[in-house]
Enzyme design. Structure first.
Site, PDB file in Angstrom:
ATOM      1  N   SER A 183       0.854  -1.187   0.000  1.00 43.79           N
ATOM      2  CA  SER A 183       0.000   0.000   0.000  1.00 43.79           C
ATOM      3  C   SER A 183       0.888   1.234   0.000  1.00 43.79           C
ATOM      4  O   SER A 183       2.114   1.132   0.001  1.00 43.79           O
ATOM      5  CB  SER A 183      -0.882   0.005   1.238  1.00 43.79           C
ATOM      6  OG  SER A 183      -0.098   0.353   2.361  1.00 43.79           O
ATOM      7  N   LYS A 184       0.228   2.373   0.020  1.00 46.68           N
ATOM      8  CA  LYS A 184       0.985   3.635  -0.040  1.00 46.68           C
ATOM      9  C   LYS A 184       2.009   3.756   1.079  1.00 46.68           C
ATOM     10  O   LYS A 184       3.021   4.429   0.924  1.00 46.68           O
ATOM     11  CB  LYS A 184       0.013   4.812   0.024  1.00 46.68           C
ATOM     12  CG  LYS A 184      -0.803   4.925  -1.242  1.00 46.68           C
ATOM     13  CD  LYS A 184      -1.406   6.303  -1.395  1.00 46.68           C
ATOM     14  CE  LYS A 184      -2.131   6.411  -2.719  1.00 46.68           C
ATOM     15  NZ  LYS A 184      -3.573   6.429  -2.572  1.00 46.68           N
TER      16      LYS A 184
END
Ligand code: GLU
Length: 491
Positions: free
Chosen positions: A254-255
């Protein structure tokens, strides 16, 4: 003869194009190219709120940048178009009418509030939340009453009871689901737009897709899609669900893990060949230890048989290592072109340089060629050639200039430099030789203070490379400023 292999990449144009999407596209593309099959690009834009034309453009640009082309699909057309789902609504409608007529689908008048309530009740009983079939068998009177209330129905698929849905996944082997766990699912929303699980099945069937290769998160959608295939008597394709991509901490990528979109990697100056090579190894492993693959080699070696079941780990260090390999293979011209946007972003170039300045910049940039893994690292490596102001990196570095031998060395160094007509590698080398010979000081007492005085740092490029690039005047200026900082005034 075997049937022609037809694969597709079917992104929803809703978000920046994710690295996982690029990996799915790549596996499909490799399979198509290896088998001499066809790659289809279909845009799944039925999420009206989140789909944007910009996202579609971004996806197509990224695919092209990575070197993946498509034989059929948006922009290029083909025999089974249109290839954008919102342009296919009449096609879905035809099949929906058929399913309704055959009793395999039905209108559902439940409101979102009622559905939410049902979900809460089931959850409270620790049951799997699913639609329990309230509108499955409505009487004509009930339907009339709902209509009179002005309710707009959705259309649900009537999931057969007590059935096992089994398929042989190319990656996971046999996978089986109980139909009773699924619940009648919506195939057409109350606004007339089909849902993903419905449209995807119809499209894959009508586009004669033979292999559906996609991310593992779609595995639980597959039984719904298979039910649609069976209900419409479509031939089932083969499915292959490729494993999740995890960060190094084994959590879903994820980010938090850094850059996740293809665009971000492009902006950072990764090369398409490096990224493709890295993505190919995210879940696929060749039979050998080889890690660097040209596109042709990937096409030749790729096989779904060697796609791993266990999650792939996104290891940035590995990406950097692979990309560095491709950076090093660039010609000096290519490397300079790759550096340019990053040099401009750092304020080291403005794109309007004179030829003379450009020639100098090329030499400066070339010093980073062997060192960097991706473009954005270049300005960091060559930063010391720009601007003559700097601080000492550490107190240790500063201490180097406080040795009692320093004034003598520096005085000589400046004098020799001033006297030299051309400042090139051999000249600089000779200057150091002369100083050593005359003073009898060890190399460390000669080279290190010059280095620190020039850059504030004990580490950096070879002095014979650096000093010619800085030139006579800037070198002398830097040395004098550094010495002043430690209180040495040269005669
Ligand atoms: N539009 C879906 C997505 O982007 C496609 C999934 C599939 O390949 O079936 O996730």
């Amino acid at each position: 003869m075997d049937k022609e292999i037809r694969v597709r990449f079917a992104p929803s144009p809703t978000v920046p194009f994710h690295i996982g999407g690029a990996r799915s596209a790549l596996f499909n593309w490799l399979l198509a190219r290896k088998m001499g099959g066809k790659m289809v690009l279909r845009i799944e834009d039925t999420d009206r709120e989140r789909s944007t034309p910009e996202s579609e453009e971004n996806i197509k640009d990224a695919l092209k940048w990575l070197g993946m082309d498509w034989d059929e699909g948006v922009d290029v057309g083909g025999p089974y178009g249109p290839y954008r789902q919102m342009e296919r609504l009449d096609i879905y409608k035809k099949y929906t009418d058929q399913l309704l007529a055959e009793g395999k689908a039905y209108y559902c008048y439940c409101t979102p509030e009622e559905l939410e309530e049902e979900r809460e009740v089931l959850t409270a009983k620790s049951m799997m939340p699913r639609y329990m079939g309230k509108c499955r068998n409505l009487s004509p009177e009930q339907i009339a009453a709902y209509k009179a209330e002005g309710r707009k129905p959705s259309i649900r698929f009537r999931v057969p009871e007590g059935k096992q849905i089994v398929f042989d996944d190319l990656v996971r082997g046999e996978v089986s689901f109980e139909s009773d766990g699924i619940g009648d699912f919506v195939i057409v929303k109350s606004d007339g737009i089909p849902t993903y699980n419905y449209a995807v099945a119809i499209d894959d069937a009508l586009m004669h897709i033979t292999h559906v290769i996609r991310a593992e998160e779609h595995l639980s959608n597959t039984p719904r899609q298979l039910l649609v295939y069976d209900a419409l008597q479509f031939e089932r394709p083969k499915f292959g669900h490729i494993s999740l991509i995890l960060g190094k901490d084994k959590k879903k990528m994820s980010k938090r893990h850094g850059a996740t979109s293809v665009d971000q990697y492009k902006q950072m100056g990764y090369l398409p060949a490096g990224l493709v090579n890295f993505l190919a190894l995210l879940g696929w492993a060749p039979s050998s230890e080889q890690e660097i693959f040209t596109e042709e080699e990937l096409i030749r070696e790729f096989s779904m048989k060697h796609v791993a079941k266990n999650p792939a780990v996104f290891d940035v260090d590995k990406l950097n290592w692979i990309n560095q390999h491709y950076m090093r293979k660039l010609t000096p011209e290519e490397f300079f072109a790759a550096a340019k946007p990053h040099m401009i972003a750092a304020g080291y170039m403005n794109g309007k340089e004179t030829d003379e300045k450009l020639a100098w910049l090329k030499k400066v940039v070339a010093t980073a060629h062997e060192q960097v893994s991706f473009g954005a690292e270049i300005p960091q490596v060559v930063g010391m050639y720009f601007g003559d102001e700097f601080e000492f990196e550490t107190s240790e570095a500063e201490a180097v200039l406080k040795e009692e031998t320093v004034p003598t060395v520096m005085q000589m160094f400046i004098k020799e430099l001033e006297a030299a007509e051309i400042i090139d590698g051999p000249t600089v080398k000779n200057i150091f030789k002369t100083i050593q010979k005359t003073t009898k000081f060890g190399g460390k007492f000669v080279y290190m203070p010059v280095r620190v005085a020039l850059t504030g740092n004990q580490h950096g490029p070879e002095l014979v490379e650096m000093i010619p690039l800085l030139g006579k005047d800037r070198s002398i200026k830097r040395i004098k400023t550094s010495l002043e900082k430690v209180g040495i005034a040269l005669a």
